[in-house]
Enzyme design. Sequence first.
Site, PDB file in Angstrom:
ATOM      1  N   ASP A  96      -1.483  -0.877  -4.474  1.00 30.68           N
ATOM      2  CA  ASP A  96      -2.906  -0.798  -4.154  1.00 30.68           C
ATOM      3  C   ASP A  96      -3.729  -1.538  -5.208  1.00 30.68           C
ATOM      4  OD1 ASP A  96      -1.437   1.547  -2.968  1.00 30.68           O
ATOM      5  OD2 ASP A  96      -3.288   1.638  -1.832  1.00 30.68           O
ATOM      6  N   LYS A 143       0.837  -1.201   0.000  1.00 29.91           N
ATOM      7  CA  LYS A 143       0.000   0.000   0.000  1.00 29.91           C
ATOM      8  C   LYS A 143       0.876   1.257   0.000  1.00 29.91           C
ATOM      9  CE  LYS A 143      -2.768   2.247   3.545  1.00 29.91           C
ATOM     10  NZ  LYS A 143      -1.799   3.324   3.722  1.00 29.91           N
ATOM     11  N   LYS A 185       7.482   0.677   1.457  1.00 34.66           N
ATOM     12  CA  LYS A 185       8.108  -0.103   0.379  1.00 34.66           C
ATOM     13  C   LYS A 185       9.479   0.458   0.007  1.00 34.66           C
ATOM     14  CE  LYS A 185       4.866   0.940  -2.504  1.00 34.66           C
ATOM     15  NZ  LYS A 185       3.967   1.579  -1.552  1.00 34.66           N
ATOM     16  N   LYS A 225       4.989   8.255  -7.584  1.00 39.02           N
ATOM     17  CA  LYS A 225       5.589   9.185  -6.618  1.00 39.02           C
ATOM     18  C   LYS A 225       7.065   9.456  -6.958  1.00 39.02           C
ATOM     19  CE  LYS A 225       4.777   7.740  -2.305  1.00 39.02           C
ATOM     20  NZ  LYS A 225       5.207   7.551  -0.901  1.00 39.02           N
TER      21      LYS A 225
HETATM   22  P1  ADP Z   1       6.070   3.769   0.378  1.00 41.72           P
HETATM   23  O1  ADP Z   1       7.256   3.638  -0.494  1.00 41.72           O
HETATM   24  O2  ADP Z   1       5.391   2.461   0.650  1.00 41.72           O
HETATM   25  O3  ADP Z   1       5.090   4.794  -0.114  1.00 41.72           O
HETATM   26  P2  ADP Z   1       7.966   4.908   2.235  1.00 41.72           P
HETATM   27  O4  ADP Z   1       9.059   3.885   2.215  1.00 41.72           O
HETATM   28  O5  ADP Z   1       8.195   6.164   1.467  1.00 41.72           O
HETATM   29  O6  ADP Z   1       6.563   4.268   1.815  1.00 41.72           O
HETATM   30  O7  ADP Z   1       7.699   5.228   3.781  1.00 41.72           O
HETATM   31  C1  ADP Z   1       6.732   6.156   4.204  1.00 41.72           C
HETATM   32  C2  ADP Z   1       7.216   6.825   5.487  1.00 41.72           C
HETATM   33  O8  ADP Z   1       7.278   5.871   6.546  1.00 41.72           O
HETATM   34  C3  ADP Z   1       8.621   7.423   5.364  1.00 41.72           C
HETATM   35  O9  ADP Z   1       8.648   8.664   6.006  1.00 41.72           O
HETATM   36  C4  ADP Z   1       9.502   6.395   6.047  1.00 41.72           C
HETATM   37  O10 ADP Z   1      10.664   6.976   6.615  1.00 41.72           O
HETATM   38  C5  ADP Z   1       8.574   5.860   7.128  1.00 41.72           C
HETATM   39  N1  ADP Z   1       8.906   4.482   7.524  1.00 41.72           N
HETATM   40  C6  ADP Z   1       8.870   3.377   6.755  1.00 41.72           C
HETATM   41  N2  ADP Z   1       9.237   2.282   7.451  1.00 41.72           N
HETATM   42  C7  ADP Z   1       9.520   2.701   8.722  1.00 41.72           C
HETATM   43  C8  ADP Z   1       9.972   2.041   9.931  1.00 41.72           C
HETATM   44  N3  ADP Z   1      10.200   0.728   9.981  1.00 41.72           N
HETATM   45  N4  ADP Z   1      10.170   2.826  11.034  1.00 41.72           N
HETATM   46  C9  ADP Z   1       9.939   4.149  10.987  1.00 41.72           C
HETATM   47  N5  ADP Z   1       9.522   4.825   9.887  1.00 41.72           N
HETATM   48  C10 ADP Z   1       9.307   4.115   8.769  1.00 41.72           C
HETATM   49 MG    MG Z   2       7.623   4.587  -2.281  1.00 42.22          MG
END
Ligand code: ADP
Ligand code: MG
Length: 292
Positions: free
Chosen positions: A132, A15, A20, A46
């Site tokens: 998603d 999601k 990810k 994104k």
């Molecule tokens: P996605 O790629 O799924 O959209 P992101 O990797 O960009 O999500 O992560 C979204 C937010 O959550 C970021 O600010 C990231 O630093 C934070 N985040 C992800 N995993 C963790 C974790 N294990 N602990 C703390 N923050 C996290």
């Molecule tokens: Mg991402």
Amino acid sequence: MSEKKQGKHIAIYGKGGIGKSTTTSNISAALADAGYRVIQIGCDPKSDSTTILRGGNDLPTVLDTLREQSKVKIEDVSAVGFGGVLCIEAGGPVPGVGCAGRGINAAVELLQELHLFEEYKPDFVLYDVLGDVVCGGFAVPIRDGIADRAFVVTSSDFMAIFAANNLFKAINKYAPSGGARLGGVIANSVQAPYAKALIDDFTGETGTSVVGYVPRSFTVSQSELYGQTVIEAHPKSEQADVYRNLAKYLDTNEDSVIPKPLNGPELKKWARTWGDRIFEVETGVVQKMESI
Ligand code: ADP
Ligand code: MG
């Protein structure tokens, strides 16, 4: 893909906002640190998949570059990040126009045209894909034999579980005709006392398994502010070891399954059961988490 595949091609779904890119980038960094040649391809409109591998700098996306120039070289759409990871962002359509999965198709086609995989000879190609599953375009990596295995990142939040279950449906549909199989589930942002039990129960119900539990950690947030992975910013931390273990799992384990997704009513019933259990914990009916 017609030509022989170079390296292990792995897609990581989940999601939006579930972690990810953070997880994928840390795995890439850990693999690169271990001496492997790694390509990470961001397949999310994104376009920020590889940011923390590149000190937070900008990188033109494949789709934007294709829009601007007729001839595109690999140097135009890639950057070398931490540990030598080759970073690529597929990009997305102009907001509100066209299919959001188009970037994935365009990127994969361009990389094949440029013979990137034959020339770069990667050990690992990681696709970081928005999961998603609202649009068929996002199924491209698991549908067309691009990735051998898919992993899904989920937290204990229902919407993340819902998205994981949708990915299971897509894998279930495409795997029998040559699509990717499921390598496993990565439990991220594990913090709530019931999180592990809830995710374990969901994987049990769907014939899948958790390959790693990633705690919610401030080291991730702090590293992100520096434009870095935890592997780079806090290499000696426990969180870095968690990502190294995930990288090791991808390296040494080839297990995969065709998941058994829950249908609508089953998922709803499962969710309600967990709603009751969590409520009981909160109100003190259940004193110990072990009883869950
Ligand atoms: P996605 O790629 O799924 O959209 P992101 O990797 O960009 O999500 O992560 C979204 C937010 O959550 C970021 O600010 C990231 O630093 C934070 N985040 C992800 N995993 C963790 C974790 N294990 N602990 C703390 N923050 C996290
Ligand atoms: Mg991402």
